[in-house]
Structure formats: structure tokens, C-alpha cells
Design a protein around this motif. Structure first.
Motif, PDB file in Angstrom:
ATOM      1  N   ARG A 177      10.290   8.395  12.346  1.00 34.67           N
ATOM      2  CA  ARG A 177      10.513   9.267  11.189  1.00 34.67           C
ATOM      3  C   ARG A 177       9.387  10.293  11.056  1.00 34.67           C
ATOM      4  O   ARG A 177       9.042  10.709   9.952  1.00 34.67           O
ATOM      5  CB  ARG A 177      10.623   8.405   9.932  1.00 34.67           C
ATOM      6  N   ILE A 189      -0.226  13.032   3.814  1.00 40.01           N
ATOM      7  CA  ILE A 189       0.979  12.217   3.688  1.00 40.01           C
ATOM      8  C   ILE A 189       0.551  10.759   3.664  1.00 40.01           C
ATOM      9  O   ILE A 189       0.000  10.257   4.632  1.00 40.01           O
ATOM     10  CB  ILE A 189       1.936  12.461   4.873  1.00 40.01           C
ATOM     11  N   ASP A 246      10.748  13.542   9.538  1.00 44.88           N
ATOM     12  CA  ASP A 246      11.132  13.326   8.130  1.00 44.88           C
ATOM     13  C   ASP A 246       9.918  13.439   7.216  1.00 44.88           C
ATOM     14  O   ASP A 246       9.949  14.159   6.217  1.00 44.88           O
ATOM     15  CB  ASP A 246      11.761  11.945   7.940  1.00 44.88           C
ATOM     16  N   HIS A 247       8.856  12.734   7.572  1.00 42.61           N
ATOM     17  CA  HIS A 247       7.641  12.756   6.747  1.00 42.61           C
ATOM     18  C   HIS A 247       6.975  14.130   6.774  1.00 42.61           C
ATOM     19  O   HIS A 247       6.548  14.641   5.734  1.00 42.61           O
ATOM     20  CB  HIS A 247       6.650  11.686   7.226  1.00 42.61           C
ATOM     21  N   ARG A 248       6.906  14.724   7.946  1.00 45.84           N
ATOM     22  CA  ARG A 248       6.253  16.009   8.100  1.00 45.84           C
ATOM     23  C   ARG A 248       6.992  17.100   7.327  1.00 45.84           C
ATOM     24  O   ARG A 248       6.391  17.860   6.563  1.00 45.84           O
ATOM     25  CB  ARG A 248       6.183  16.361   9.599  1.00 45.84           C
ATOM     26  N   GLU A 249       8.304  17.158   7.493  1.00 45.27           N
ATOM     27  CA  GLU A 249       9.098  18.198   6.829  1.00 45.27           C
ATOM     28  C   GLU A 249       9.127  18.012   5.318  1.00 45.27           C
ATOM     29  O   GLU A 249       9.072  18.994   4.573  1.00 45.27           O
ATOM     30  CB  GLU A 249      10.512  18.211   7.400  1.00 45.27           C
ATOM     31  N   LYS A 250       9.202  16.763   4.865  1.00 44.50           N
ATOM     32  CA  LYS A 250       9.213  16.485   3.425  1.00 44.50           C
ATOM     33  C   LYS A 250       7.937  16.999   2.760  1.00 44.50           C
ATOM     34  O   LYS A 250       7.958  17.468   1.628  1.00 44.50           O
ATOM     35  CB  LYS A 250       9.371  14.983   3.190  1.00 44.50           C
ATOM     36  N   ALA A 251       6.826  16.936   3.495  1.00 40.07           N
ATOM     37  CA  ALA A 251       5.536  17.389   2.958  1.00 40.07           C
ATOM     38  C   ALA A 251       5.288  18.875   3.220  1.00 40.07           C
ATOM     39  O   ALA A 251       4.258  19.407   2.811  1.00 40.07           O
ATOM     40  CB  ALA A 251       4.411  16.562   3.578  1.00 40.07           C
ATOM     41  N   GLY A 252       6.216  19.529   3.918  1.00 33.47           N
ATOM     42  CA  GLY A 252       6.054  20.954   4.202  1.00 33.47           C
ATOM     43  C   GLY A 252       5.008  21.238   5.264  1.00 33.47           C
ATOM     44  O   GLY A 252       4.386  22.297   5.259  1.00 33.47           O
ATOM     45  N   CYS A 297       1.290   7.367   4.301  1.00 32.92           N
ATOM     46  CA  CYS A 297       2.298   6.605   5.027  1.00 32.92           C
ATOM     47  C   CYS A 297       1.625   5.555   5.901  1.00 32.92           C
ATOM     48  O   CYS A 297       0.454   5.672   6.240  1.00 32.92           O
ATOM     49  CB  CYS A 297       3.157   7.532   5.881  1.00 32.92           C
TER      50      CYS A 297
END
Length: 74
Positions: free
Chosen positions: A3, A56, A6-12, A58
Motif C-alpha cells: 500500500r 506519514i 495509497d499512503h503516499r498519495e493520501k498524504a499528497g 504508518c
């Protein structure tokens, strides 16, 4: 499956930001994100640490969820 994206894009966060911290090529990160290449434990830990450096919060299991077949365990 991982993921990372997912994590990278969610945080911009852009791939190049992750690349900058890791010192890897963008192609390598892209290959991990797309599943064309599987990250080993050392690489998985490095990616998770880099994501945390970028703000992030995580864990290794968040980014690389365990894929356990519980039918085989029982």
C-alpha cells in the motif's frame, strides 16, 4: 500487495519525494508500487521509515499488509 502508493498519495507526497529520501530511482519505487517488483524485508523497512520521515504515521504492516492464509494455519 503493498500500500505504498495509497499512503503516499493520501498524504499528497510525490514519488520523487520518497526517492529523494531513499536514494533510489523513481523506476524502482514505481515498480514496487505497481507490484512488478517485490520489496524484501530490508527494502520494506526502508520504505516505511521514509514514509514516516515524510510525516506519514504508518507501520510496516500498514504499508505491507501480511497476507496470511488462515485456512493453512488451522
Amino acid at each position: 500487495m503493498n500500500r505504498i502508493a495509497d499512503h503516499r498519495e493520501k498524504a499528497g507526497i510525490r514519488q520523487r519525494d520518497l526517492v529523494s529520501i531513499l536514494g533510489w530511482t523513481q523506476t524502482r519505487i514505481s515498480n514496487y508500487e505497481s507490484g512488478r517488483r517485490v520489496a524484501g524485508l530490508a527494502e520494506s523497512r526502508a520504505i516505511t521509515a521514509a514514509l514516516n520521515q515524510l510525516g506519514i504515521k504508518c507501520s510496516l504492516d500498514d504499508v505491507f499488509p501480511p497476507e496470511m492464509d488462515f485456512k493453512k494455519v488451522a
